[in-house]
Design an enzyme around this catalytic site. Structure first.
Site, PDB file in Angstrom:
ATOM      1  N   TYR A  98      36.132  44.421  29.565  1.00  0.00           N
ATOM      2  CA  TYR A  98      34.627  44.531  29.142  1.00  0.00           C
ATOM      3  C   TYR A  98      34.018  45.186  30.471  1.00  0.00           C
ATOM      4  CZ  TYR A  98      34.662  40.499  32.445  1.00  0.00           C
ATOM      5  OH  TYR A  98      34.897  39.556  33.439  1.00  0.00           O
ATOM      6  N   ASP A 100      32.027  44.820  33.688  1.00  0.00           N
ATOM      7  CA  ASP A 100      31.319  43.804  34.416  1.00  0.00           C
ATOM      8  C   ASP A 100      30.300  44.432  35.594  1.00  0.00           C
ATOM      9  OD1 ASP A 100      31.046  41.272  35.698  1.00  0.00           O
ATOM     10  OD2 ASP A 100      32.585  41.342  36.843  1.00  0.00           O
ATOM     11  N   SER A 107      41.012  41.262  31.530  1.00  0.00           N
ATOM     12  CA  SER A 107      41.621  39.981  32.017  1.00  0.00           C
ATOM     13  C   SER A 107      42.783  40.046  31.020  1.00  0.00           C
ATOM     14  CB  SER A 107      40.675  38.917  31.853  1.00  0.00           C
ATOM     15  OG  SER A 107      39.645  38.999  32.607  1.00  0.00           O
ATOM     16  N   HIS A 161      41.851  38.885  40.613  1.00  0.00           N
ATOM     17  CA  HIS A 161      41.674  37.580  40.627  1.00  0.00           C
ATOM     18  C   HIS A 161      42.935  37.130  40.006  1.00  0.00           C
ATOM     19  CE1 HIS A 161      37.160  38.266  40.741  1.00  0.00           C
ATOM     20  NE2 HIS A 161      37.723  38.543  41.831  1.00  0.00           N
ATOM     21  N   ASN A 163      44.786  33.575  38.620  1.00  0.00           N
ATOM     22  CA  ASN A 163      44.236  32.265  37.887  1.00  0.00           C
ATOM     23  C   ASN A 163      45.333  31.271  37.481  1.00  0.00           C
ATOM     24  OD1 ASN A 163      41.166  32.557  37.548  1.00  0.00           O
ATOM     25  ND2 ASN A 163      42.120  34.690  36.932  1.00  0.00           N
TER      26      ASN A 163
END
Length: 509
Positions: A98, A100, A107, A161, A163
């Site tokens: 997407y 951002d 992701s 990032h 996770n």
């Protein structure tokens, strides 16, 4: 502890043919270039709330809220809605791609193994590459360039990032104490390398070479913010799972790696440290000034700089990593083959960093980039402050295989790989079969026209008098994931699949 992790990569974007680039429009156009049909909104933002803080409170406002309001004012003139601008896609492999706002973002689906994670991360590179190729074809030239890095673009620092699924039973202060020294020193194995210093107070300063691109932008120990007052340990409490059982550890301190080996060690060592913390076996380390320590370690490529601990000792980043590695070897050795792979390579990498660093070329990004730049400096007889080097630094991360310096090394067989091209191609079309990420992708492939809305933890299907929802907030056991996937693979409709799945769950109670 259930192992589940993923990576979010923010790609820097620019155009060679324009003096002034609108990254919002370019990012939107790039994401949409991935589509073969018109955009349909599927992602449901209702379950996202970045104001919940893992320290046990809800913040009334974030520093980034003001920036989002400013973005909304600036975007008011654009001829498309917020959701059209986001162009949020859920892909057949369960990933999310997407806009951002100022950058395209990919992701990965949730992964259980490092090999799956690497394949899905590399699939993100291919998706970005191919979208850029289609966009350039429409523009009539090779104008759009994408970079998998975290340096400054158009006034914005982009991130990568990582996770992790974490048990809610581990007290958050225990996570903080155990993680911060590890995260501050993790850059010695996971840094992407950077020419110059980008200090907030003085702008870009050329000349130095440092381990990490992200270190310059770390501003505090703990914070729920991600765009301002950036923390070493982000405290956002947005689990994307059953909040009574789980947390999602959302780390924004890491660099975007090109080397598969560095990515595997970054995620693999962090997972093991979380397991150490969970069983109370993390080494007793506490930094005196973590934010200063991040920068001190990053700005010494010789790995000699020491940082002060609260007990008065001074340790280097390498020594801190060695203590975590030794603790993990004592407590976790023999647990499973992947754990043993991480432990073996973690220890060997730390040894090579202090003794034979050249053997890590093609494995660690900061070492590989430093070698490339030093070779160029010798051949061209220039200094470290030459602006040419900053340009080469950027091109190391270009995902265009015809321009990217790292991809060029990889094509020559000079970079370590765990994945094969077949693994990456498979990851483009399907997510891991043992995680809900793979199940999400399966639903996209099987029932694309019957999906009403999607979040990480649920899928809403259209049809009938009520929305039909697949809840995945506690769907982590691989056997259960596999059983659910088989039902959705065979069913003629989502309604049929949900009926069969709910019956199975009722019988198991």
């Amino acid at each position: 502890m259930t192992r589940l992790f993923g990576i979010e990569t923010e790609y820097g974007i620019t155009r060679d043919d324009l003096e002034q680039v609108d990254p919002v429009v370019e990012s939107m156009e790039l994401v949409r270039a991935h589509l073969t049909a018109s955009f349909e909104r599927r992602w449901d933002y209702a379950g996202e709330d970045p104001h919940e803080d893992a320290r046990g409170f809800r913040v009334p406002g974030l520093a980034q809220d003001k920036e989002e309001d400013e973005f909304a004012k600036l975007d008011a003139h654009r001829p498309f809605s917020f959701h059209e601008m986001k162009s949020d896609l859920v892909l057949p492999n369960g990933a999310r791609f997407y806009n951002d706002h100022t950058h395209p973002e990919y992701s990965t689906p949730e992964c259980r193994t490092l090999k799956d994670l690497l394949a899905q991360d590399r699939a993100g590179e291919r998706i970005a590459q191919r979208a850029a190729h289609r966009r350039n074809k429409n523009l009539g030239g090779s104008h759009v360039q994408l970079y998998k890095n975290n340096t400054d673009f158009h006034g914005h620092s982009y991130g990568c990032h990582d996770n992790y699924l974490v048990s809610r039973s581990i007290p958050f202060p225990q996570l903080v104490t155990g993680l911060i020294p590890f995260l501050v020193s993790r850059q010695v194995i996971a840094g992407a390398g950077k020419v110059g210093i980008e200090a907030q107070e003085s702008g870009f300063v050329p000349g130095a070479y440092q381990l990490s691109q992200r270190a310059d932008f770390m501003e505090t120990d703990l914070s729920v913010d991600t765009m301002h007052n950036r923390p070493i340990l982000n405290t956002r409490d947005e689990p994307h799972a059953d909040p009574k059982k789980y947390r999602r550890l959302h780390l924004i301190i890491g660099d975007a790696n090109m080397c598969e080996y560095a990515t595997a060690l970054k995620l693999g060592t962090t997972q093991l440290v979380l397991e150490l913390i969970g069983c109370g076996m993390a080494p007793p380390l506490e930094l005196d000034q973590p934010v200063s320590a991040v920068k001190q370690i990053s700005r010494d490529a010789d790995l000699k700089a020491t940082v002060r601990m609260k007990d008065g000792r001074h340790l280097s980043g390498l020594e801190i990593q060695e203590q975590y590695c030794e603790a993990a070897q004592r407590s976790l050795s023999g647990k499973d083959p992947e754990t043993d792979w991480v432990l073996r390579n973690w220890g060997e990498t730390l040894r090579l960093l202090s003794q034979e660093r050249q053997l890590l070329i093609g494995k660690l990004d900061w070492v590989t980039k430093q070698w490339l730049l030093e070779t160029f400096i010798r051949e061209e007889r220039i200094g470290w402050d030459d602006p040419w080097l900053a340009s080469l630094d950027l091109e190391y991360h270009n995902v265009n295989p015809e321009r990217g310096l790292y991809l060029g090394l990889e094509a020559e067989g000079k970079a370590w790989r765990l994945t094969t091209e077949a693994d990456v191609e498979q990851a483009l079309f399907a997510g891991p079969g043992d995680t809900r990420g793979g199940l999400r992708g399966l639903c996209v492939r099987r029932f694309p026209d019957q999906i009403r809305g999607m979040q990480w933890e649920r899928i809403q299907f259209s049809g009938g008098f009520r929305p039909k929802t697949l809840e995945m907030g506690d769907l982590f056991d691989p056997t259960e994931v596999s059983a659910c996937s088989k039902i959705f693979e065979r069913a003629a409709s989502p309604a049929e699949a949900l009926a069969a799945w709910n019956t199975r769950k009722d019988l198991s109670l």
